[in-house]
Design a protein around this motif. Sequence first.
Motif, PDB file in Angstrom:
ATOM      1  N   TYR A   1       9.046  -0.519   3.310  1.00 34.42           N
ATOM      2  CA  TYR A   1       8.650  -0.438   4.699  1.00 34.42           C
ATOM      3  C   TYR A   1       9.354  -1.965   5.153  1.00 34.42           C
ATOM      4  O   TYR A   1       8.905  -2.797   4.554  1.00 34.42           O
ATOM      5  CB  TYR A   1       7.390  -0.489   4.951  1.00 34.42           C
ATOM      6  CG  TYR A   1       6.843  -0.577   6.418  1.00 34.42           C
ATOM      7  CD1 TYR A   1       6.564   0.324   7.121  1.00 34.42           C
ATOM      8  CD2 TYR A   1       6.797  -1.904   6.940  1.00 34.42           C
ATOM      9  CE1 TYR A   1       6.141   0.479   8.405  1.00 34.42           C
ATOM     10  CE2 TYR A   1       6.314  -1.935   8.271  1.00 34.42           C
ATOM     11  CZ  TYR A   1       6.010  -0.771   9.035  1.00 34.42           C
ATOM     12  OH  TYR A   1       5.670  -1.038  10.166  1.00 34.42           O
TER      13      TYR A   1
ATOM     14  N   ALA B   1       3.008   1.734  -0.576  1.00 38.82           N
ATOM     15  CA  ALA B   1       4.043   1.366   0.239  1.00 38.82           C
ATOM     16  C   ALA B   1       4.489  -0.123  -0.307  1.00 38.82           C
ATOM     17  O   ALA B   1       3.272  -0.780  -0.470  1.00 38.82           O
ATOM     18  CB  ALA B   1       3.409   1.436   1.667  1.00 38.82           C
TER      19      ALA B   1
ATOM     20  N   TYR C   1       6.409  -3.665   0.886  1.00 40.70           N
ATOM     21  CA  TYR C   1       6.559  -4.815   1.976  1.00 40.70           C
ATOM     22  C   TYR C   1       7.421  -5.667   1.498  1.00 40.70           C
ATOM     23  O   TYR C   1       6.702  -6.722   0.907  1.00 40.70           O
ATOM     24  CB  TYR C   1       5.231  -4.843   2.842  1.00 40.70           C
ATOM     25  CG  TYR C   1       4.612  -3.677   3.346  1.00 40.70           C
ATOM     26  CD1 TYR C   1       4.477  -3.443   4.603  1.00 40.70           C
ATOM     27  CD2 TYR C   1       3.660  -3.087   2.384  1.00 40.70           C
ATOM     28  CE1 TYR C   1       3.613  -2.429   5.249  1.00 40.70           C
ATOM     29  CE2 TYR C   1       2.957  -2.217   2.812  1.00 40.70           C
ATOM     30  CZ  TYR C   1       2.766  -1.691   4.194  1.00 40.70           C
ATOM     31  OH  TYR C   1       2.100  -0.658   4.632  1.00 40.70           O
TER      32      TYR C   1
ATOM     33  N   ASN D   1       3.719  -4.766  10.216  1.00 38.28           N
ATOM     34  CA  ASN D   1       3.178  -4.035   8.947  1.00 38.28           C
ATOM     35  C   ASN D   1       2.111  -3.038   9.433  1.00 38.28           C
ATOM     36  O   ASN D   1       1.456  -2.404   8.522  1.00 38.28           O
ATOM     37  CB  ASN D   1       3.002  -5.254   7.804  1.00 38.28           C
ATOM     38  CG  ASN D   1       4.294  -5.703   7.316  1.00 38.28           C
ATOM     39  OD1 ASN D   1       5.402  -5.153   7.806  1.00 38.28           O
ATOM     40  ND2 ASN D   1       4.413  -6.722   6.577  1.00 38.28           N
TER      41      ASN D   1
ATOM     42  N   VAL E   1      -0.070  -0.255   7.147  1.00 34.49           N
ATOM     43  CA  VAL E   1      -1.074  -0.824   6.533  1.00 34.49           C
ATOM     44  C   VAL E   1      -2.877  -0.353   6.556  1.00 34.49           C
ATOM     45  O   VAL E   1      -3.620  -0.258   5.829  1.00 34.49           O
ATOM     46  CB  VAL E   1      -1.258  -2.184   6.580  1.00 34.49           C
ATOM     47  CG1 VAL E   1      -2.474  -2.962   5.723  1.00 34.49           C
ATOM     48  CG2 VAL E   1      -0.079  -3.096   5.729  1.00 34.49           C
TER      49      VAL E   1
ATOM     50  N   LYS F   1      -1.808   2.732  -1.061  1.00 27.37           N
ATOM     51  CA  LYS F   1      -1.862   1.567  -1.598  1.00 27.37           C
ATOM     52  C   LYS F   1      -0.743   0.646  -1.161  1.00 27.37           C
ATOM     53  O   LYS F   1       0.583   1.113  -1.178  1.00 27.37           O
ATOM     54  CB  LYS F   1      -1.970   1.635  -3.084  1.00 27.37           C
ATOM     55  CG  LYS F   1      -3.068   2.426  -3.758  1.00 27.37           C
ATOM     56  CD  LYS F   1      -4.409   2.212  -3.062  1.00 27.37           C
ATOM     57  CE  LYS F   1      -5.292   2.920  -3.818  1.00 27.37           C
ATOM     58  NZ  LYS F   1      -6.686   2.425  -3.633  1.00 27.37           N
ATOM     59  N   HIS F   2      -1.092  -0.572  -0.539  1.00 30.51           N
ATOM     60  CA  HIS F   2      -0.181  -1.171   0.165  1.00 30.51           C
ATOM     61  C   HIS F   2       0.182  -2.647  -0.733  1.00 30.51           C
ATOM     62  O   HIS F   2      -0.774  -3.325  -1.004  1.00 30.51           O
ATOM     63  CB  HIS F   2      -0.635  -1.790   1.448  1.00 30.51           C
ATOM     64  CG  HIS F   2      -0.977  -0.552   2.464  1.00 30.51           C
ATOM     65  ND1 HIS F   2       0.001   0.122   3.128  1.00 30.51           N
ATOM     66  CD2 HIS F   2      -1.947   0.035   2.725  1.00 30.51           C
ATOM     67  CE1 HIS F   2      -0.575   1.046   3.768  1.00 30.51           C
ATOM     68  NE2 HIS F   2      -1.892   1.019   3.378  1.00 30.51           N
TER      69      HIS F   2
ATOM     70  N   PHE G   1      -3.002  -6.819   1.824  1.00 31.38           N
ATOM     71  CA  PHE G   1      -2.457  -5.742   0.698  1.00 31.38           C
ATOM     72  C   PHE G   1      -3.311  -5.549  -0.565  1.00 31.38           C
ATOM     73  O   PHE G   1      -4.299  -6.203  -0.838  1.00 31.38           O
ATOM     74  CB  PHE G   1      -1.127  -6.383   0.297  1.00 31.38           C
ATOM     75  CG  PHE G   1      -0.092  -6.689   1.373  1.00 31.38           C
ATOM     76  CD1 PHE G   1       0.456  -5.532   1.906  1.00 31.38           C
ATOM     77  CD2 PHE G   1       0.195  -7.800   1.728  1.00 31.38           C
ATOM     78  CE1 PHE G   1       1.510  -5.794   3.130  1.00 31.38           C
ATOM     79  CE2 PHE G   1       1.006  -8.086   2.911  1.00 31.38           C
ATOM     80  CZ  PHE G   1       1.685  -6.970   3.305  1.00 31.38           C
TER      81      PHE G   1
END
Length: 694
Positions: A231, A299, A301, A308, A312, A318-319, A340
């Motif tokens: 992302y 995801a 970043y 974001n 999020v 799960k980030h 995150f």
Amino acid sequence: MNRLRHLGVDGPALAVLAAMGLSFLLQAVEVAMAQVWVFGLLALVLYTAEWLIAQRVTVLTKVLSRIRVGLTVRMLLRQILLIALYVSVGAIGTPAYWSTFAGMAAFFMLSLVYDLMRMQILRRSRLPVRTRNLDLSALNLPNPPGFVRELPMNRVFLADIALVMGGVAHLAGGPEWLAIGGAVLSAGAVLLLVLASVPTFLAHLRFPSDAQFIEEVNERLRAYRPEVILYFTFGVGSQNGVYQANMWLEAMERLDRRALVVFREHANLPHLEPTSLPVVCVPRADDLAALDLSTVRVALYPGNAGKNIHLVQRAEIKHVFIGHGDSDKLPSSNRVSRIFDEIWVAGRGGRERYRRVRHAIDDRDVVEVGRPQLDVVQGPRSAAERSVPTVIYAPTWEGVDDNNYLTSADTVGVELVERLLAGGEPVRLIYKPHPLLGKRSARAAAAHRRIVEAVTAHNRGLDPVTPEAERQLSELRARIERFREESSERHLTAADLAGYRDLLRQWHDLYWTSAGPLRHHVVTDPFPTLFSCFNESDAMVSDISSVVADFIASGKPYAIADLWDTEDGEFRRQYPSAGAGYLLRPGLAGLDEVLSAAREPAGDTMARRREILKEYLLGPDEPDAQTRFAAAADALYERGLRDFPLGTFAEPVPADPFREDAGDGTDGLDGVNGTDVQVGGRVAVSVPDTDEAL
């Protein structure tokens, strides 16, 4: 005047603005005095000014609209002054006069029709989502309205030059057919444009709605079933930050999980490197929310940005913050990262940076995955290759604020470059600044210009690149750019990418071999790449930057500029990436040491420290970084599936204070057979896990 400068109106723009205003004023005077040829010369000045505004000084378009002298007003003023000139010289009522008047009316009406059609075409062709490597042929989208985009009204209105100048030529003594022909020519040109636009206009009337378009994208996503997202969002402007996403593309392509790239800004998409991965670009948050990402559980970043949060907030995903390089700068251990689920760093050095943000980041959420991008970085060059050592000077940028102002460009940078260029023993220099250097500080921008000028001047005394090599480089670059342009229009296969990357290899090989061993390089373009510069070098001088951690993968000596003349031990304690580097002090003390290490590796006193620091910052060589990166993605994906099996989703629900089991801490997914279960304050609605349900 200050207000104009605030709007970005510089000296050249002010000159164009003054020329236009004065020309209109003098034309009115010449109408009163009936001086036709002077009126005509001033008209040519006006058309030149309009062309400059359309092509070169576009900032004036907004300024002129704000002061109520927009494009249509200026066009009508030109033509009204011409009619006034007819009256002034006593030519009113003649066939030429009436043809000019009729031509003006036709020109205006046809231009209005074209503008209305053009706005409708552009509005309807404004896709809510742009894609790559997704087959949307079922939508039967009309071809992009190329010529409509190429011919905005600031160019169309210039077509009245035939009408105006034909009338001037007649009033100056020429035959009537000049005025009549000019009017017909101007009106006819716009009529042809309107007729040519009709098929495109009719085709775009059948353009699918935003909802239909997004549903078709979702059909393709459901068929692909993405599992991991890269992302990316970055403010559009002169600062091109897409390199942050580009550096992760190959690592994403090599994952065993199905990966998807999500961009948020259309203007950033052209800078994305060709990839075989599906890409969706979704500017609006509502449209992003409408995308079917039900199979995604991870995801990634590469940057910390406000937008974001639009992804999020999805609890079933799960980030992970993966960043765009490990450095000792404050942003590399930002407290914002606690939003995150995990933070992936290259090695133990990254973990310990986050430990310094006491209690903000749980150590269990930091995962060491290495830097897969560094697979292409090579070790020290041979003795023959370093007979004339090559030094990269890679200053960082000014940072987002003065707390992160770590660039050496405007302190020791100019002096360093001049010393390297004029040293007693020959050195080849590669100047590779951060892409954003000079964007925030005028002082840093001025230093950057001085460095470029110094290198350019020094190269004039060296053998130039041969015309044949220039031709081959130009041809290869054209093929690369053509591939990049075409890649947005077709599905890329692994073979396509292999061919593209082979073109890149050919270009780089020719670039370095065609320049000669003494020619210096200024690299402000994406080519040659940073890692190619690493491989062509024997040492580096840089600042506190992620570039240092990446360069350590090469095992070559480096120096870091200490802008504050800090005591050695304290500087290395504050900035662990300097732990195996030579320190460059004010007055360039320390430069000779790193140059000596580049020439004679046997005398390199920092070599063993670099081996230790490499493992500390980048992790072990085995297993390799790509393997660790893929393993981390797999582990987190499986964890995401356990928390939210496919077919479940998260919806916030009001807390029930009267529920008997409230507060017992249970948040399991015990019964996933089509029943609703409580998951951490959210309801996870499960459905049978079958292909039909997905």
